[in-house]
Motif scaffolding. Structure first.
Motif, PDB file in Angstrom:
ATOM      1  N   VAL A 104       0.845  -1.206   0.000  1.00 32.35           N
ATOM      2  CA  VAL A 104       0.000   0.000   0.000  1.00 32.35           C
ATOM      3  C   VAL A 104       0.875   1.249   0.000  1.00 32.35           C
ATOM      4  O   VAL A 104       0.634   2.202  -0.752  1.00 32.35           O
ATOM      5  CB  VAL A 104      -0.952  -0.008   1.218  1.00 32.35           C
ATOM      6  CG1 VAL A 104      -1.633   1.333   1.393  1.00 32.35           C
ATOM      7  CG2 VAL A 104      -1.975  -1.130   1.084  1.00 32.35           C
ATOM      8  N   ASN A 105       1.912   1.249   0.833  1.00 35.63           N
ATOM      9  CA  ASN A 105       2.756   2.442   0.972  1.00 35.63           C
ATOM     10  C   ASN A 105       3.638   2.712  -0.239  1.00 35.63           C
ATOM     11  O   ASN A 105       4.009   3.859  -0.486  1.00 35.63           O
ATOM     12  CB  ASN A 105       3.625   2.327   2.228  1.00 35.63           C
ATOM     13  CG  ASN A 105       2.809   2.482   3.486  1.00 35.63           C
ATOM     14  OD1 ASN A 105       1.780   3.149   3.499  1.00 35.63           O
ATOM     15  ND2 ASN A 105       3.254   1.848   4.553  1.00 35.63           N
ATOM     16  N   THR A 106       3.997   1.687  -0.993  1.00 35.04           N
ATOM     17  CA  THR A 106       4.874   1.897  -2.154  1.00 35.04           C
ATOM     18  C   THR A 106       4.099   2.084  -3.450  1.00 35.04           C
ATOM     19  O   THR A 106       4.705   2.345  -4.492  1.00 35.04           O
ATOM     20  CB  THR A 106       5.870   0.723  -2.309  1.00 35.04           C
ATOM     21  OG1 THR A 106       5.135  -0.487  -2.503  1.00 35.04           O
ATOM     22  CG2 THR A 106       6.786   0.617  -1.103  1.00 35.04           C
ATOM     23  N   PHE A 107       2.796   1.974  -3.390  1.00 36.83           N
ATOM     24  CA  PHE A 107       1.983   2.079  -4.612  1.00 36.83           C
ATOM     25  C   PHE A 107       2.236   3.358  -5.409  1.00 36.83           C
ATOM     26  O   PHE A 107       2.389   3.293  -6.634  1.00 36.83           O
ATOM     27  CB  PHE A 107       0.497   1.933  -4.294  1.00 36.83           C
ATOM     28  CG  PHE A 107      -0.359   1.977  -5.522  1.00 36.83           C
ATOM     29  CD1 PHE A 107      -0.496   0.846  -6.324  1.00 36.83           C
ATOM     30  CD2 PHE A 107      -0.997   3.142  -5.902  1.00 36.83           C
ATOM     31  CE1 PHE A 107      -1.267   0.888  -7.472  1.00 36.83           C
ATOM     32  CE2 PHE A 107      -1.771   3.197  -7.048  1.00 36.83           C
ATOM     33  CZ  PHE A 107      -1.906   2.062  -7.845  1.00 36.83           C
ATOM     34  N   PRO A 108       2.287   4.541  -4.779  1.00 36.82           N
ATOM     35  CA  PRO A 108       2.482   5.763  -5.582  1.00 36.82           C
ATOM     36  C   PRO A 108       3.765   5.755  -6.415  1.00 36.82           C
ATOM     37  O   PRO A 108       3.782   6.263  -7.525  1.00 36.82           O
ATOM     38  CB  PRO A 108       2.535   6.879  -4.537  1.00 36.82           C
ATOM     39  CG  PRO A 108       1.787   6.322  -3.370  1.00 36.82           C
ATOM     40  CD  PRO A 108       2.093   4.860  -3.368  1.00 36.82           C
ATOM     41  N   ASP A 109       4.821   5.148  -5.890  1.00 36.98           N
ATOM     42  CA  ASP A 109       6.104   5.149  -6.594  1.00 36.98           C
ATOM     43  C   ASP A 109       6.259   3.966  -7.546  1.00 36.98           C
ATOM     44  O   ASP A 109       6.876   4.096  -8.610  1.00 36.98           O
ATOM     45  CB  ASP A 109       7.261   5.139  -5.591  1.00 36.98           C
ATOM     46  CG  ASP A 109       7.267   6.385  -4.727  1.00 36.98           C
ATOM     47  OD1 ASP A 109       6.887   7.469  -5.230  1.00 36.98           O
ATOM     48  OD2 ASP A 109       7.623   6.273  -3.542  1.00 36.98           O
ATOM     49  N   THR A 110       5.729   2.821  -7.173  1.00 41.46           N
ATOM     50  CA  THR A 110       5.904   1.597  -7.966  1.00 41.46           C
ATOM     51  C   THR A 110       4.606   0.791  -7.962  1.00 41.46           C
ATOM     52  O   THR A 110       4.502  -0.235  -7.288  1.00 41.46           O
ATOM     53  CB  THR A 110       7.064   0.743  -7.410  1.00 41.46           C
ATOM     54  OG1 THR A 110       6.806   0.485  -6.029  1.00 41.46           O
ATOM     55  CG2 THR A 110       8.403   1.434  -7.566  1.00 41.46           C
TER      56      THR A 110
ATOM     57  N   ARG B 295       3.015  -1.229 -10.109  1.00 42.85           N
ATOM     58  CA  ARG B 295       3.021  -2.627 -10.549  1.00 42.85           C
ATOM     59  C   ARG B 295       3.691  -3.529  -9.510  1.00 42.85           C
ATOM     60  O   ARG B 295       3.180  -4.592  -9.171  1.00 42.85           O
ATOM     61  CB  ARG B 295       3.713  -2.765 -11.892  1.00 42.85           C
ATOM     62  CG  ARG B 295       3.654  -4.195 -12.420  1.00 42.85           C
ATOM     63  CD  ARG B 295       4.012  -4.295 -13.879  1.00 42.85           C
ATOM     64  NE  ARG B 295       3.153  -3.527 -14.756  1.00 42.85           N
ATOM     65  CZ  ARG B 295       1.973  -3.926 -15.224  1.00 42.85           C
ATOM     66  NH1 ARG B 295       1.500  -5.089 -14.868  1.00 42.85           N
ATOM     67  NH2 ARG B 295       1.276  -3.170 -16.036  1.00 42.85           N
ATOM     68  N   GLU B 296       4.832  -3.082  -8.969  1.00 41.55           N
ATOM     69  CA  GLU B 296       5.536  -3.879  -7.959  1.00 41.55           C
ATOM     70  C   GLU B 296       4.706  -3.994  -6.681  1.00 41.55           C
ATOM     71  O   GLU B 296       4.694  -5.041  -6.040  1.00 41.55           O
ATOM     72  CB  GLU B 296       6.906  -3.273  -7.647  1.00 41.55           C
ATOM     73  CG  GLU B 296       7.926  -3.449  -8.757  1.00 41.55           C
ATOM     74  CD  GLU B 296       7.820  -2.382  -9.839  1.00 41.55           C
ATOM     75  OE1 GLU B 296       6.931  -1.490  -9.752  1.00 41.55           O
ATOM     76  OE2 GLU B 296       8.600  -2.435 -10.795  1.00 41.55           O
TER      77      GLU B 296
ATOM     78  N   ALA C  16       1.235  -7.234  -3.098  1.00 42.48           N
ATOM     79  CA  ALA C  16      -0.090  -7.519  -2.529  1.00 42.48           C
ATOM     80  C   ALA C  16      -0.574  -8.900  -2.956  1.00 42.48           C
ATOM     81  O   ALA C  16      -1.144  -9.642  -2.150  1.00 42.48           O
ATOM     82  CB  ALA C  16      -1.087  -6.441  -2.957  1.00 42.48           C
ATOM     83  N   GLN C  17      -0.339  -9.254  -4.199  1.00 45.42           N
ATOM     84  CA  GLN C  17      -0.723 -10.586  -4.666  1.00 45.42           C
ATOM     85  C   GLN C  17       0.059 -11.655  -3.904  1.00 45.42           C
ATOM     86  O   GLN C  17      -0.489 -12.685  -3.525  1.00 45.42           O
ATOM     87  CB  GLN C  17      -0.485 -10.730  -6.159  1.00 45.42           C
ATOM     88  CG  GLN C  17      -0.859 -12.113  -6.669  1.00 45.42           C
ATOM     89  CD  GLN C  17      -0.612 -12.275  -8.162  1.00 45.42           C
ATOM     90  OE1 GLN C  17      -0.344 -11.324  -8.870  1.00 45.42           O
ATOM     91  NE2 GLN C  17      -0.705 -13.491  -8.630  1.00 45.42           N
TER      92      GLN C  17
END
Length: 115
Positions: A46-52, A54-55, A60-61
């Motif tokens: 959740v926290n890295t979503f804005p920067d990456t 797809r990763e 999360a998957q």
């Protein structure tokens, strides 16, 4: 940095009494260490979503897949334990023992249906 709300969104393992002690009830399906590891992994996604994005979705998957695998193993172990409690017993096994096993199956099944 974003605030990780993942932990706050998780339900408690069991209710607590007035003194803050865990109230009697079913044991959690996941050991707290494993559950916390998955929660941290999901929080990281959740926290890295804005920067990456797809990763973070892949992370999360992975957390989801790990949760499913651990849940399946926990349920298989509970099934083995319950079955061992009544399967190989004498046909004259007391009705009370069989009733206890039936109650345990019902409780576990009802917990799963509430997910």
């Amino acid at each position: 940095m974003m605030y990780d709300q993942t932990r706050a969104q998780q339900p408690a393992d069991r209710p607590r009494d007035i003194a803050g002690r865990r109230a009697p009830g079913p044991a959690p399906l996941f050991p707290s260490v494993e559950r916390d590891k998955i929660i941290r992994r999901l929080g990281r996604a959740v926290n890295t979503f804005p920067d990456t994005p797809r990763e973070s979705l892949e992370e999360a998957q992975g957390a989801f897949d790990e949760t499913i695998a651990q849940l399946m193993e926990a349920l298989a172990e509970q099934r083995r334990t319950l079955r061992a409690g009544w399967q190989d017993h004498d046909p004259e096994t007391q009705s009370a023992e069989l009733h206890l096993a039936l109650r345990q199956y019902r409780e576990i099944t009802q917990r799963l249906l509430r997910l």
